[in-house]
Design a protein around this motif. Structure first.
Motif, PDB file in Angstrom:
ATOM      1  N   GLN A  74       0.806  -1.164  -0.079  1.00 36.91           N
ATOM      2  CA  GLN A  74       0.025  -0.074   0.018  1.00 36.91           C
ATOM      3  C   GLN A  74       0.896   1.323   0.064  1.00 36.91           C
ATOM      4  OE1 GLN A  74      -2.353  -0.910   3.474  1.00 36.91           O
ATOM      5  NE2 GLN A  74      -4.087  -1.572   2.392  1.00 36.91           N
ATOM      6  N   GLU A  75       1.992   1.173   0.820  1.00 31.54           N
ATOM      7  CA  GLU A  75       2.920   2.256   0.941  1.00 31.54           C
ATOM      8  C   GLU A  75       3.676   2.588  -0.555  1.00 31.54           C
ATOM      9  OE1 GLU A  75       5.396   1.570   4.212  1.00 31.54           O
ATOM     10  OE2 GLU A  75       3.705   2.156   5.686  1.00 31.54           O
ATOM     11  N   LYS A  76       4.102   1.275  -1.223  1.00 32.12           N
ATOM     12  CA  LYS A  76       4.483   1.502  -2.421  1.00 32.12           C
ATOM     13  C   LYS A  76       3.759   1.823  -3.383  1.00 32.12           C
ATOM     14  CE  LYS A  76       6.826  -1.319  -5.969  1.00 32.12           C
ATOM     15  NZ  LYS A  76       7.420  -2.922  -6.084  1.00 32.12           N
ATOM     16  N   LYS A  77       2.424   1.556  -3.444  1.00 31.23           N
ATOM     17  CA  LYS A  77       1.539   2.140  -4.545  1.00 31.23           C
ATOM     18  C   LYS A  77       1.507   3.767  -4.069  1.00 31.23           C
ATOM     19  CE  LYS A  77      -3.374   2.223  -5.772  1.00 31.23           C
ATOM     20  NZ  LYS A  77      -4.631   1.811  -5.462  1.00 31.23           N
ATOM     21  N   THR A  78       1.170   4.162  -2.944  1.00 28.01           N
ATOM     22  CA  THR A  78       1.183   5.639  -2.473  1.00 28.01           C
ATOM     23  C   THR A  78       2.561   6.434  -3.052  1.00 28.01           C
ATOM     24  OG1 THR A  78      -0.292   5.185  -0.606  1.00 28.01           O
ATOM     25  CG2 THR A  78       0.751   7.370  -0.811  1.00 28.01           C
ATOM     26  N   ASP A  80       4.867   5.336  -5.237  1.00 25.48           N
ATOM     27  CA  ASP A  80       5.383   5.038  -6.549  1.00 25.48           C
ATOM     28  C   ASP A  80       4.428   5.253  -7.796  1.00 25.48           C
ATOM     29  OD1 ASP A  80       7.854   4.682  -5.451  1.00 25.48           O
ATOM     30  OD2 ASP A  80       7.715   2.512  -5.506  1.00 25.48           O
ATOM     31  N   SER A  81       3.143   5.551  -7.371  1.00 21.50           N
ATOM     32  CA  SER A  81       2.130   5.383  -8.157  1.00 21.50           C
ATOM     33  C   SER A  81       2.482   6.564  -9.582  1.00 21.50           C
ATOM     34  CB  SER A  81       0.670   5.690  -7.703  1.00 21.50           C
ATOM     35  OG  SER A  81       0.630   6.853  -7.035  1.00 21.50           O
ATOM     36  N   SER A  82       2.633   7.602  -9.204  1.00 31.11           N
ATOM     37  CA  SER A  82       2.893   8.635 -10.320  1.00 31.11           C
ATOM     38  C   SER A  82       4.032   8.113 -11.203  1.00 31.11           C
ATOM     39  CB  SER A  82       3.562   9.793  -9.525  1.00 31.11           C
ATOM     40  OG  SER A  82       4.723   9.727  -8.962  1.00 31.11           O
ATOM     41  N   LEU A  83       4.901   6.910 -10.729  1.00 30.35           N
ATOM     42  CA  LEU A  83       6.046   6.549 -11.719  1.00 30.35           C
ATOM     43  C   LEU A  83       5.505   5.264 -12.454  1.00 30.35           C
ATOM     44  CD1 LEU A  83       8.949   6.854  -9.503  1.00 30.35           C
ATOM     45  CD2 LEU A  83       8.396   8.430 -11.144  1.00 30.35           C
ATOM     46  N   MET A  84       4.438   4.848 -11.955  1.00 29.06           N
ATOM     47  CA  MET A  84       3.798   3.478 -12.668  1.00 29.06           C
ATOM     48  C   MET A  84       2.674   3.855 -13.784  1.00 29.06           C
ATOM     49  SD  MET A  84       2.926   1.532  -9.236  1.00 29.06           S
ATOM     50  CE  MET A  84       4.254   0.143  -8.749  1.00 29.06           C
ATOM     51  N   ASN A  85       2.650   2.784 -14.614  1.00 23.95           N
ATOM     52  CA  ASN A  85       1.589   3.040 -15.755  1.00 23.95           C
ATOM     53  C   ASN A  85       0.411   2.230 -15.019  1.00 23.95           C
ATOM     54  OD1 ASN A  85       1.718  -0.083 -16.270  1.00 23.95           O
ATOM     55  ND2 ASN A  85       3.284   0.376 -17.671  1.00 23.95           N
ATOM     56  N   GLU A  86      -0.807   2.433 -15.762  1.00 23.97           N
ATOM     57  CA  GLU A  86      -1.940   1.778 -15.411  1.00 23.97           C
ATOM     58  C   GLU A  86      -1.934   0.419 -15.057  1.00 23.97           C
ATOM     59  OE1 GLU A  86      -5.994   3.186 -17.232  1.00 23.97           O
ATOM     60  OE2 GLU A  86      -4.932   5.009 -17.645  1.00 23.97           O
ATOM     61  N   LYS A  87      -1.441  -0.344 -15.820  1.00 28.55           N
ATOM     62  CA  LYS A  87      -1.372  -1.717 -15.736  1.00 28.55           C
ATOM     63  C   LYS A  87      -0.702  -2.354 -14.608  1.00 28.55           C
ATOM     64  CE  LYS A  87      -0.341  -6.190 -17.933  1.00 28.55           C
ATOM     65  NZ  LYS A  87       0.308  -6.909 -19.139  1.00 28.55           N
ATOM     66  N   GLN A  88       0.483  -1.596 -14.235  1.00 24.73           N
ATOM     67  CA  GLN A  88       1.193  -1.861 -12.965  1.00 24.73           C
ATOM     68  C   GLN A  88       0.312  -1.584 -11.698  1.00 24.73           C
ATOM     69  OE1 GLN A  88       4.760   0.776 -13.899  1.00 24.73           O
ATOM     70  NE2 GLN A  88       5.928  -1.240 -14.264  1.00 24.73           N
ATOM     71  N   ILE A  89      -0.388  -0.173 -11.780  1.00 25.53           N
ATOM     72  CA  ILE A  89      -1.101   0.017 -10.759  1.00 25.53           C
ATOM     73  C   ILE A  89      -2.364  -0.992 -10.394  1.00 25.53           C
ATOM     74  CG2 ILE A  89      -2.743   1.534  -9.839  1.00 25.53           C
ATOM     75  CD1 ILE A  89      -1.196   3.822 -11.130  1.00 25.53           C
ATOM     76  N   GLU A  90      -2.925  -1.659 -11.679  1.00 27.64           N
ATOM     77  CA  GLU A  90      -3.993  -2.365 -11.489  1.00 27.64           C
ATOM     78  C   GLU A  90      -3.479  -3.972 -10.865  1.00 27.64           C
ATOM     79  OE1 GLU A  90      -5.764  -3.231 -15.322  1.00 27.64           O
ATOM     80  OE2 GLU A  90      -6.563  -0.872 -15.373  1.00 27.64           O
ATOM     81  N   GLU A  91      -2.234  -4.043 -11.465  1.00 30.08           N
ATOM     82  CA  GLU A  91      -1.671  -5.532 -10.832  1.00 30.08           C
ATOM     83  C   GLU A  91      -1.331  -5.487  -9.488  1.00 30.08           C
ATOM     84  OE1 GLU A  91       1.807  -6.141 -13.291  1.00 30.08           O
ATOM     85  OE2 GLU A  91       0.738  -6.858 -15.034  1.00 30.08           O
ATOM     86  N   LEU A  92      -0.978  -4.246  -8.968  1.00 30.70           N
ATOM     87  CA  LEU A  92      -0.383  -3.854  -7.616  1.00 30.70           C
ATOM     88  C   LEU A  92      -1.823  -3.811  -6.896  1.00 30.70           C
ATOM     89  CD1 LEU A  92       1.876  -3.268  -5.513  1.00 30.70           C
ATOM     90  CD2 LEU A  92       1.699  -0.959  -5.922  1.00 30.70           C
ATOM     91  N   ASP A  93      -2.682  -3.374  -7.181  1.00 33.83           N
ATOM     92  CA  ASP A  93      -4.309  -3.296  -6.562  1.00 33.83           C
ATOM     93  C   ASP A  93      -4.768  -4.607  -6.337  1.00 33.83           C
ATOM     94  OD1 ASP A  93      -4.170  -0.514  -6.132  1.00 33.83           O
ATOM     95  OD2 ASP A  93      -5.322  -0.246  -7.907  1.00 33.83           O
ATOM     96  N   LYS A  95      -2.784  -7.424  -6.267  1.00 34.89           N
ATOM     97  CA  LYS A  95      -2.128  -8.078  -5.113  1.00 34.89           C
ATOM     98  C   LYS A  95      -2.226  -7.620  -3.966  1.00 34.89           C
ATOM     99  CE  LYS A  95       2.887  -8.900  -4.677  1.00 34.89           C
ATOM    100  NZ  LYS A  95       4.107  -8.973  -5.041  1.00 34.89           N
ATOM    101  N   ILE A  96      -2.673  -6.538  -3.869  1.00 32.43           N
ATOM    102  CA  ILE A  96      -3.002  -6.093  -2.333  1.00 32.43           C
ATOM    103  C   ILE A  96      -4.244  -6.662  -2.023  1.00 32.43           C
ATOM    104  CG2 ILE A  96      -3.820  -3.904  -1.316  1.00 32.43           C
ATOM    105  CD1 ILE A  96      -1.626  -2.495  -2.689  1.00 32.43           C
ATOM    106  N   ALA A  97      -5.262  -6.566  -3.005  1.00 33.30           N
ATOM    107  CA  ALA A  97      -6.637  -7.363  -2.634  1.00 33.30           C
ATOM    108  C   ALA A  97      -6.500  -8.705  -2.221  1.00 33.30           C
ATOM    109  CB  ALA A  97      -7.526  -6.877  -3.860  1.00 33.30           C
TER     110      ALA A  97
END
Length: 171
Positions: A74-78, A80-93, A95-97
């Motif tokens: 969750q901290e990583k997403k907060t 690094d989200s500006s450096l990630m593309n949408e697919k990476q954010i979705e994958e991280l979401d 994974k967290i879920a």
């Protein structure tokens, strides 16, 4: 008129029963016991607590690690989200879920298992306490032993709590 006579007769019988039970209770020897105090003072309670902690230590450690991992991602997403593309954010979401779902499932299972085991062990101690109470009541020739919570007032010498603690502690 018949109902009135029946009511009076019933009231007379009921009050007679109350008076006779009050007269009988004057002859009875009654003791009280504070069950919570007994459970708090006997060494078996602490031994069970330690036994259960050891039994479920690995599962609790696994849950704690899962919780740390969820927070990390969750901290990583907060962060690094500006450096990630949408697919990476979705994958991280996702994974967290998934991790959170696993955490909830394992947490509920652990809670149920620990509760069941605690009830089993507590029932063993309760049996020992009841055995001690029965023994003390027989030796002291008590007619009735009542839980202290159910009594508004009792004389201090009516309590057998310390005797029960002493007897159960020796077992």
């Amino acid at each position: 008129m018949k109902k009135l006579f029946k009511s009076i007769a019933l009231a007379t019988v009921a009050s007679g029963a109350l008076l006779s039970s009050a007269a009988m209770s004057a002859e009875q020897k009654i003791a009280v016991v504070n069950f919570q105090e007994v459970m708090g003072k006997i060494p078996q309670t602490a031994a069970i607590r330690q036994k259960l902690e050891a039994e479920f230590k690995d599962q609790q450690a696994e849950l704690a690690q899962l919780e740390k991992d969820i927070k990390y991602y969750q901290e990583k997403k907060t962060r690094d989200s500006s450096l990630m593309n949408e697919k990476q954010i979705e994958e991280l979401d996702k994974k967290i879920a998934d991790m959170y779902q696993s955490y909830q499932t394992k947490g509920k299972a652990l809670q149920q298992q620990a509760g069941t085991r605690q009830n089993e062990e507590t029932n063993k101690i309760i049996a020992l306490v009841r055995q001690a109470i029965d023994s003390i009541a027989a030796k002291g020739k008590y007619d009735l032993v009542i839980e202290q919570k159910a009594v508004v007032f009792s004389k201090p010498d009516a309590s057998i709590t310390d005797q029960v603690v002493e007897k159960v502690s020796k077992l």
